[in-house]
Motif scaffolding. Structure first.
Motif, PDB file in Angstrom:
ATOM      1  N   LEU A 241       0.835  -1.194   0.000  1.00  0.00           N
ATOM      2  CA  LEU A 241       0.000   0.000   0.000  1.00  0.00           C
ATOM      3  C   LEU A 241       0.876   1.253   0.000  1.00  0.00           C
ATOM      4  CD1 LEU A 241      -2.637   1.619   0.301  1.00  0.00           C
ATOM      5  CD2 LEU A 241      -2.477   1.234   2.778  1.00  0.00           C
ATOM      6  N   GLU A 242       1.822   1.302   0.912  1.00  0.00           N
ATOM      7  CA  GLU A 242       2.711   2.459   1.001  1.00  0.00           C
ATOM      8  C   GLU A 242       3.540   2.628  -0.268  1.00  0.00           C
ATOM      9  OE1 GLU A 242       6.568   2.822   3.542  1.00  0.00           O
ATOM     10  OE2 GLU A 242       4.908   3.530   4.804  1.00  0.00           O
ATOM     11  N   LEU A 243       4.032   1.510  -0.782  1.00  0.00           N
ATOM     12  CA  LEU A 243       4.871   1.529  -1.984  1.00  0.00           C
ATOM     13  C   LEU A 243       4.114   2.099  -3.177  1.00  0.00           C
ATOM     14  CD1 LEU A 243       7.601   0.533  -3.272  1.00  0.00           C
ATOM     15  CD2 LEU A 243       6.375  -1.573  -3.833  1.00  0.00           C
ATOM     16  N   HIS A 244       2.887   1.651  -3.375  1.00  0.00           N
ATOM     17  CA  HIS A 244       2.147   2.079  -4.560  1.00  0.00           C
ATOM     18  C   HIS A 244       1.436   3.413  -4.371  1.00  0.00           C
ATOM     19  CE1 HIS A 244       2.488  -2.368  -5.530  1.00  0.00           C
ATOM     20  NE2 HIS A 244       3.099  -1.751  -6.507  1.00  0.00           N
ATOM     21  N   GLN A 245       1.273   3.829  -3.119  1.00  0.00           N
ATOM     22  CA  GLN A 245       0.803   5.199  -2.909  1.00  0.00           C
ATOM     23  C   GLN A 245       1.836   6.179  -3.448  1.00  0.00           C
ATOM     24  OE1 GLN A 245      -0.371   4.969   1.426  1.00  0.00           O
ATOM     25  NE2 GLN A 245      -1.953   6.395   0.714  1.00  0.00           N
ATOM     26  N   GLU A 246       3.109   5.869  -3.243  1.00  0.00           N
ATOM     27  CA  GLU A 246       4.188   6.727  -3.720  1.00  0.00           C
ATOM     28  C   GLU A 246       4.295   6.698  -5.243  1.00  0.00           C
ATOM     29  OE1 GLU A 246       7.573   5.156  -1.745  1.00  0.00           O
ATOM     30  OE2 GLU A 246       6.969   5.850   0.253  1.00  0.00           O
ATOM     31  N   GLU A 247       3.794   5.616  -5.858  1.00  0.00           N
ATOM     32  CA  GLU A 247       3.878   5.478  -7.311  1.00  0.00           C
ATOM     33  C   GLU A 247       2.509   5.645  -7.963  1.00  0.00           C
ATOM     34  OE1 GLU A 247       5.470   1.599  -7.787  1.00  0.00           O
ATOM     35  OE2 GLU A 247       7.439   2.113  -6.992  1.00  0.00           O
ATOM     36  N   ALA A 248       1.611   6.370  -7.306  1.00  0.00           N
ATOM     37  CA  ALA A 248       0.229   6.479  -7.773  1.00  0.00           C
ATOM     38  C   ALA A 248       0.124   7.042  -9.184  1.00  0.00           C
ATOM     39  CB  ALA A 248      -0.585   7.338  -6.812  1.00  0.00           C
ATOM     40  N   ARG A 249       1.127   7.810  -9.601  1.00  0.00           N
ATOM     41  CA  ARG A 249       1.067   8.413 -10.939  1.00  0.00           C
ATOM     42  C   ARG A 249       1.094   7.356 -12.049  1.00  0.00           C
ATOM     43  NH1 ARG A 249       6.084   9.077  -8.856  1.00  0.00           N
ATOM     44  NH2 ARG A 249       7.899   8.456 -10.102  1.00  0.00           N
TER      45      ARG A 249
ATOM     46  N   ASN B 161       5.643 -12.178  -4.136  1.00  0.00           N
ATOM     47  CA  ASN B 161       6.160 -10.825  -3.861  1.00  0.00           C
ATOM     48  C   ASN B 161       6.192 -10.463  -2.379  1.00  0.00           C
ATOM     49  OD1 ASN B 161       3.521  -9.964  -3.148  1.00  0.00           O
ATOM     50  ND2 ASN B 161       3.055  -9.371  -5.258  1.00  0.00           N
ATOM     51  N   CYS B 162       5.780 -11.385  -1.502  1.00  0.00           N
ATOM     52  CA  CYS B 162       5.855 -11.127  -0.057  1.00  0.00           C
ATOM     53  C   CYS B 162       7.309 -11.182   0.398  1.00  0.00           C
ATOM     54  CB  CYS B 162       5.024 -12.154   0.701  1.00  0.00           C
ATOM     55  SG  CYS B 162       5.136 -11.990   2.500  1.00  0.00           S
ATOM     56  N   LEU B 163       7.731 -10.202   1.182  1.00  0.00           N
ATOM     57  CA  LEU B 163       9.110 -10.137   1.666  1.00  0.00           C
ATOM     58  C   LEU B 163       9.322 -10.925   2.957  1.00  0.00           C
ATOM     59  CD1 LEU B 163       9.859  -6.346   1.025  1.00  0.00           C
ATOM     60  CD2 LEU B 163      10.344  -8.303  -0.461  1.00  0.00           C
TER      61      LEU B 163
ATOM     62  N   CYS C  87      10.389  -7.850   5.512  1.00  0.00           N
ATOM     63  CA  CYS C  87       9.514  -6.716   5.197  1.00  0.00           C
ATOM     64  C   CYS C  87       9.598  -5.663   6.299  1.00  0.00           C
ATOM     65  CB  CYS C  87       8.069  -7.200   5.045  1.00  0.00           C
ATOM     66  SG  CYS C  87       6.892  -5.860   4.687  1.00  0.00           S
ATOM     67  N   PRO C  88       9.765  -4.395   5.951  1.00  0.00           N
ATOM     68  CA  PRO C  88       9.817  -3.341   6.974  1.00  0.00           C
ATOM     69  C   PRO C  88       8.500  -3.166   7.722  1.00  0.00           C
ATOM     70  CG  PRO C  88       9.790  -2.397   4.751  1.00  0.00           C
ATOM     71  CD  PRO C  88       9.991  -3.866   4.587  1.00  0.00           C
ATOM     72  N   LYS C  89       7.400  -3.715   7.181  1.00  0.00           N
ATOM     73  CA  LYS C  89       6.098  -3.615   7.838  1.00  0.00           C
ATOM     74  C   LYS C  89       5.684  -4.952   8.464  1.00  0.00           C
ATOM     75  CE  LYS C  89       4.949   0.614   6.371  1.00  0.00           C
ATOM     76  NZ  LYS C  89       4.535   1.737   7.262  1.00  0.00           N
TER      77      LYS C  89
ATOM     78  N   SER D  98       5.933  -6.345  11.349  1.00  0.00           N
ATOM     79  CA  SER D  98       5.321  -6.345  12.685  1.00  0.00           C
ATOM     80  C   SER D  98       3.862  -5.914  12.656  1.00  0.00           C
ATOM     81  CB  SER D  98       6.111  -5.428  13.629  1.00  0.00           C
ATOM     82  OG  SER D  98       6.069  -4.091  13.163  1.00  0.00           O
ATOM     83  N   GLU D  99       3.446  -5.208  11.603  1.00  0.00           N
ATOM     84  CA  GLU D  99       2.059  -4.763  11.512  1.00  0.00           C
ATOM     85  C   GLU D  99       1.302  -5.463  10.379  1.00  0.00           C
ATOM     86  OE1 GLU D  99       2.042  -0.574   9.483  1.00  0.00           O
ATOM     87  OE2 GLU D  99       3.877  -0.719  10.690  1.00  0.00           O
ATOM     88  N   CYS D 100       1.863  -6.570   9.908  1.00  0.00           N
ATOM     89  CA  CYS D 100       1.251  -7.297   8.792  1.00  0.00           C
ATOM     90  C   CYS D 100      -0.028  -8.001   9.245  1.00  0.00           C
ATOM     91  CB  CYS D 100       2.236  -8.321   8.231  1.00  0.00           C
ATOM     92  SG  CYS D 100       1.519  -9.392   6.969  1.00  0.00           S
ATOM     93  N   PRO D 101      -1.186  -7.670   8.660  1.00  0.00           N
ATOM     94  CA  PRO D 101      -2.450  -8.320   9.059  1.00  0.00           C
ATOM     95  C   PRO D 101      -2.439  -9.827   8.854  1.00  0.00           C
ATOM     96  CG  PRO D 101      -2.897  -6.312   7.821  1.00  0.00           C
ATOM     97  CD  PRO D 101      -1.422  -6.572   7.707  1.00  0.00           C
ATOM     98  N   LEU D 102      -1.818 -10.302   7.772  1.00  0.00           N
ATOM     99  CA  LEU D 102      -1.781 -11.746   7.517  1.00  0.00           C
ATOM    100  C   LEU D 102      -1.000 -12.461   8.612  1.00  0.00           C
ATOM    101  CD1 LEU D 102      -2.198 -14.281   5.773  1.00  0.00           C
ATOM    102  CD2 LEU D 102      -0.109 -13.653   4.543  1.00  0.00           C
ATOM    103  N   MET D 103       0.171 -11.952   8.948  1.00  0.00           N
ATOM    104  CA  MET D 103       0.994 -12.591   9.974  1.00  0.00           C
ATOM    105  C   MET D 103       0.317 -12.528  11.340  1.00  0.00           C
ATOM    106  SD  MET D 103       3.337 -13.857   8.283  1.00  0.00           S
ATOM    107  CE  MET D 103       3.904 -13.710   6.587  1.00  0.00           C
ATOM    108  N   ASN D 104      -0.350 -11.408  11.619  1.00  0.00           N
ATOM    109  CA  ASN D 104      -1.067 -11.292  12.888  1.00  0.00           C
ATOM    110  C   ASN D 104      -2.241 -12.267  12.954  1.00  0.00           C
ATOM    111  OD1 ASN D 104       0.635  -9.281  13.787  1.00  0.00           O
ATOM    112  ND2 ASN D 104      -0.653  -7.607  13.042  1.00  0.00           N
TER     113      ASN D 104
END
Length: 332
Positions: free
Chosen positions: A121-129, A176-178, A182-184, A186-192
């Motif tokens: 989500l964060e990655l593609h928000q930055e590439e929204a163009r 494509n899962c890291l 993955c830097p996120k 700890s907050e990954c919904p799938l892992m939680n």
């Protein structure tokens, strides 16, 4: 009011109309439901196998949930669809747990594609163009929801349809899962969700996830689901087809025809004799059509054993194999 001590079995609870009456309008004990609850409890106790077929209105869900929650050890309940999975977890389970008044932890677990990936989500928000206008607008809806959701289950976001073009951009795949890098993470919904499932007394999954897990275990890959003492399949009549999808191999005439088109596409970039290849691919295409026609009705579904000796099917199948041998020779 009867004390908890007097209730030792699922039958005891189901026989108490007062307990369920306040939660289910018009509730009354039904003999078929009581017999099913007894049978489920006995199968769990004996670590055996039980197949139950019951009419609509029997109350099957209560008949298996109560014995499962009263038993020792973790239980997996697998449903036929994700919508049934949600109904069981958000409607039926809370009611049963309230009736039992016991400390039992339940968890809901779906496949990877059902959970938000905060990193993507964060990655593609930055590439929204680089996104279409529709997808970019949907990305903003997802981002707003992401700040509020506790589970990250995309089914919560009713504003967007299941086939919204934004979902592949904000969910992950096994490729494509890291993972832990993955830097996120700890907050990954799938892992939680997987962590909660590991700690739960009862986990609600669906048949596709169950067999995906079984297939991975067979390949020696780490499992998706926690171990369980008891597994309950709701809508079990769907199992053969779903299991075949995970453990079987399939080949359609459409795939064979696509092979021919791909061969022509690749040949356009090489020095191959396109005229000859065109004839070979055309023969494959015609053989596919003839095989389909030899099977009879267009939407027919039947075991191969029913048609394998048909003269028309044998002739068409042989012609297709010959055409594929010719195509293989051309490509070689």
């Amino acid at each position: 009011m009867n004390s908890v001590r007097e209730f030792q079995s699922a039958r005891d609870y189901l026989n108490d109309s007062a307990r369920f009456g306040g939660l289910l309008e018009g509730y009354r004990p039904r003999e078929a439901q009581l017999r099913m609850a007894d049978a489920v409890a006995e199968a769990i106790e004996a670590r055996g196998t039980l197949l139950v077929e019951a009419e609509t209105g029997t109350g099957k869900t209560l008949a298996y949930l109560l014995p499962a929650l009263l038993s020792d050890g973790p239980t997996l309940v697998s449903t036929g669809t994700k919508s049934l999975q949600d109904q069981l977890f958000f409607k039926d389970l809370p009611m049963v747990l309230k009736v039992l008044g016991m400390a039992r932890k339940a968890a809901l677990l779906k496949g990877r594609a059902n959970y938000l990936c905060p990193y993507r989500l964060e990655l593609h928000q930055e590439e929204a163009r680089f996104l279409t206008r529709e997808t970019a607008e949907q990305m903003q809806v997802v981002a707003h929801w992401a700040g509020r959701t506790r589970t990250g289950d995309i089914a919560e976001l009713k504003q967007l349809p299941e086939d919204a073009p934004v979902w592949p951009w904000v969910t992950s795949t096994a490729d494509n899962c890291l993972g832990t890098e993955c830097p996120k993470y700890s907050e990954c919904p799938l892992m939680n969700a997987r962590k909660e499932a590991q700690e739960a007394d009862l986990v609600v999954v669906n048949h596709h996830l169950f067999f995906a897990d079984a297939a991975l275990r067979g390949e020696g890959v780490s499992e998706l689901l926690p171990s369980a003492n008891t597994v309950i399949f709701d809508e079990a009549h769907q199992l053969p087809e779903i299991a075949a999808n995970f453990f079987g191999d399939s080949l359609s005439t459409r795939q064979v025809q696509e092979l021919g088109r791909d061969a022509l596409s690749e040949a356009a970039h090489s020095a191959l004799d396109l005229a000859a290849l065109n004839q070979t691919v055309a023969a494959v295409d015609k053989a596919c059509q003839d095989l389909r026609l030899s099977l009879g009705e267009a939407e027919r579904r039947a075991p191969w054993s029913e048609v394998q000796d048909s003269p028309a099917v044998v002739e068409a199948g042989t012609a297709l194999l010959d055409a594929l041998v010719d195509l293989e020779a051309s490509l070689a």
